[in-house]
Structures are given as structure tokens and as C-alpha cells.
Motif scaffolding. Sequence first.
Motif, mmCIF file in Angstrom:
data_model
loop_
_atom_site.group_PDB
_atom_site.id
_atom_site.type_symbol
_atom_site.label_atom_id
_atom_site.label_comp_id
_atom_site.label_asym_id
_atom_site.label_seq_id
_atom_site.Cartn_x
_atom_site.Cartn_y
_atom_site.Cartn_z
ATOM 1 N N LEU A 1 -73.816 18.296 -27.185
ATOM 2 C CA LEU A 1 -74.220 16.900 -27.266
ATOM 3 C C LEU A 1 -74.701 16.484 -25.879
ATOM 4 O O LEU A 1 -74.572 17.249 -24.911
ATOM 5 N N ALA A 2 -75.195 15.266 -25.768
ATOM 6 C CA ALA A 2 -75.489 14.721 -24.441
ATOM 7 C C ALA A 2 -74.265 14.848 -23.534
ATOM 8 O O ALA A 2 -74.395 15.045 -22.319
ATOM 9 N N TYR A 3 -73.088 14.782 -24.122
ATOM 10 C CA TYR A 3 -71.818 14.862 -23.399
ATOM 11 C C TYR A 3 -71.697 16.151 -22.577
ATOM 12 O O TYR A 3 -70.968 16.192 -21.577
ATOM 13 N N SER A 4 -72.422 17.193 -22.960
ATOM 14 C CA SER A 4 -72.320 18.470 -22.252
ATOM 15 C C SER A 4 -72.876 18.381 -20.832
ATOM 16 O O SER A 4 -72.626 19.272 -20.019
ATOM 17 N N GLY B 1 -78.098 21.735 -25.907
ATOM 18 C CA GLY B 1 -78.288 22.788 -26.890
ATOM 19 C C GLY B 1 -77.319 22.677 -28.056
ATOM 20 O O GLY B 1 -76.778 21.610 -28.361
ATOM 21 N N PHE B 2 -77.063 23.799 -28.724
ATOM 22 C CA PHE B 2 -76.220 23.875 -29.921
ATOM 23 C C PHE B 2 -75.000 24.739 -29.633
ATOM 24 O O PHE B 2 -75.127 25.794 -28.997
ATOM 25 N N PRO B 3 -73.814 24.362 -30.097
ATOM 26 C CA PRO B 3 -73.462 23.091 -30.733
ATOM 27 C C PRO B 3 -72.885 22.145 -29.678
ATOM 28 O O PRO B 3 -71.680 22.116 -29.449
ATOM 29 N N MET C 1 -82.462 26.632 -18.965
ATOM 30 C CA MET C 1 -81.122 27.117 -18.711
ATOM 31 C C MET C 1 -80.576 27.935 -19.882
ATOM 32 O O MET C 1 -80.646 27.498 -21.038
ATOM 33 N N SER C 2 -80.078 29.115 -19.571
ATOM 34 C CA SER C 2 -79.327 29.992 -20.474
ATOM 35 C C SER C 2 -80.158 30.708 -21.525
ATOM 36 O O SER C 2 -79.800 31.800 -21.940
ATOM 37 N N SER C 3 -81.257 30.123 -21.965
ATOM 38 C CA SER C 3 -82.088 30.760 -22.981
ATOM 39 C C SER C 3 -83.538 30.785 -22.511
ATOM 40 O O SER C 3 -84.169 29.732 -22.403
ATOM 41 N N PRO C 4 -84.087 31.956 -22.200
ATOM 42 C CA PRO C 4 -85.483 32.015 -21.741
ATOM 43 C C PRO C 4 -86.449 31.487 -22.807
ATOM 44 O O PRO C 4 -86.398 31.897 -23.968
ATOM 45 N N GLY D 1 -81.967 23.452 -26.267
ATOM 46 C CA GLY D 1 -82.694 22.439 -25.504
ATOM 47 C C GLY D 1 -83.687 23.025 -24.526
ATOM 48 O O GLY D 1 -84.649 22.355 -24.132
ATOM 49 N N ALA D 2 -83.481 24.284 -24.098
ATOM 50 C CA ALA D 2 -84.455 24.928 -23.224
ATOM 51 C C ALA D 2 -85.775 25.144 -23.953
ATOM 52 O O ALA D 2 -86.852 25.061 -23.344
#
Length: 376
Positions: free
Chosen positions: A48-51, A44-46, A142-145, A121-122
Motif C-alpha cells: 500500500l502507500a503505507y509501505s 507494489g503487491f501486496p 526498485m526490486s523489479s527491473p 509499481g516499478a
Amino acid sequence: MNMIPLPAGIRSRVLKGINNGAFHILEAGAQSADSNNLVLLIHGFPELAYSWRKIMLPLAAEGYHVIAPDIRGYGRSSNTDVQYSDDLRPFSTLNKIQDMLALVASLGYRTVRAVIGHDQGATLAGWCALSRPDIFKSVALMSSPFRGAPAALPFNTTNVQAAPIKQSQITEELAMLSPPRKYYQHYFATEAANNDMWQAEQGLKKFLRAYYHMKSADWSENAPFKLKDLLASEWEKLPRYYVMDLDKGMAETVLPAMPSTQEIKSCQWLPDHELDFYISEYSRTGFQGGLQGYRNNPYDKDLAIFAGRKIEVPSTFIGGEKDWGIYQTPGGLETLENELCTHYQGTHLIKNAGHWVQQEQPEETSKLLIEFITKN
């Protein structure tokens, strides 16, 4: 570019020629003989793939081939040099779905065992599952419906006069509050948002440290609850990082929540050496590539072809118990649970986690994801 501080077992590479672009991916595990083990992680924002660094290895240990791309406009993938005035076509939802389809195909897969999306990303993960259930076989949001496809197209209006559609006045109503407020997604869509954060007066590192802290379980004021309706009188109950003061940018908004030196030292889910990688990437790219996803993209009108369609593959929702993002759209989670998904397999709210659930509580997140993927 700086080296990525990755755990041993996670690989990094850039794939070129993917839907007219290049995509940086993190990768763990390997393709199996039956090619039915791909798990796609969408950040998601802000972020990266690193998350996803903390859950990739547990998933790979279960036999899955796990990939996490920097989404278009982020990190080391294409279009990070985008300007506010540039064409929004590459950032349309349909083109981002095509990005994921092309990426998966380039790796030699015809199906994805599970697509998992967090935050912004959700939304993309939800659209992938809704639009191509033949390829994306299950979805974890995840986190955002996920808000779903547009409502069904106007029906039988030739014979029966349609009732007028009432337009929301929430923006105007927020501006009339005392003090006047504004929704953060409307702010993220403005031209000023990128420089406000990228060139934050307190510096980029302090801005991101405060932003991540304020939306995590570490911030004591995060005690979310359901809102009654989409009304200004309800929305003003949200923290300032969601419904901001009208005259402030995000950098100024989160500054009062800057954690103390001791709080930073005790932050195990995002120690300074990991935060520094986000800093190095965003100091190079800015935020506009991610902010394009909050714009009113004229090309998204084409999503009307999916009007009334639901997610028909196995689905689940995972969030942090301290995450206001779950409730920012009143009734959004209930709609996801009861209307948007035909094969819904449960909602899971993880204790001691805020918005960054897969970073704050990776062990419990991994456990839930493994259980979900394995049974589907």
C-alpha cells in the motif's frame, strides 16, 4: 476504517474526481514556490502507500513534496470492490498512467521531479517515464527491473519475409518438472488466487507474515544469483514463492516459512502493529484489485504505440542484495542497464535487504534516492 499508524509529519487524505475515481494518498512536505519538488512513490503487491512510510520524511526533509497513493484497486482508493469477471479497462497500463497524470495535475504540478516505483509499481513508474518524459523528469526502479516497451514493430516485411517468432513453452516445461511447477504471475492471474490468499486456511495475518518474511532478508534461504536463460531447468532454481508447486496456492506455499515467535518479535522492519494495518486493509478489500495487474489485459495491446521506445530521462535501479526478484527474468537487469535506458545512472543492491527494500533498509534506501533526485 482503522486509523493509519503513521509517523508524525505524514498526512493522509482522499482526493476525489481523479480520472473517474478517488485516490487515497499519504503526503509529506509541501509544494515549493517553483513547483519542481514533487516526488511520486508507487507501491507494489501486496503493499500500500503505507509501505513508503519510512522514507517519506527523509525525502521531505530535503525539501521535496512527497506523495504516495494507494494505487487503483488497493487500500482506500477506487475499485477495491472489483471482481475477477469485471471489466479490465480501469486496470490497463494506459489508464494507470492516466491515474498518475491526473493525480499530479490535481495537486497543481506540471512536472514530477522523480517517480519511484517498487515491485509492480516499478512497472508503472517505468511506463510513466517512458511515455511522458516531459512530465516525469527522472525515474528510480526498485526490486523489479522494468521490462520496457514492446520490441520494435516488424520492419520491411513487405519486401523481406519475416522470420517466424518462436513462442515460449516455459509454462508447459515447468509443468513437466518433477515436482511440476508454475510461475507465480500465472497463478496470480487465475480466479482462485484472491480467495486462496484472502481466505487463507492459516488466517490472513499468518499468510501475510509468512509471505513478507519469505521474501525478505530474514529468510535464510534467500541467496539469489543470476540465471542463465529462461528455461525450466533454470527457473526451478527460484524459491517456491516465484516458481510454485503446480498443485499449491500461495497461502499453502509460504506456510512452511512462517517465522517463529522469536523471529516475529525481533523483526524491526515490520513489527506486529505495522503488519496489523496491512491486515486491516486487506481483510476489508481482498487482493483482487492488485491481482488485476497480473492479468493478460486485452487493453494493453495499445502499448504497441510505444514499440521500440526507451526511457530517456535519468534512471536508476535499487534493490535488496537478498532479493530474488532482481533475477527472476534472466537478463532483465542487464537489459535495463544497457538497452532500455539512455541516461542510466547506476544499479545499487543494498546489503541486508530482501524484496521489501524500502521497509527493510529505509536509511540506505533514502540516502540513495536523495542522491539520485538531487543531482537530477
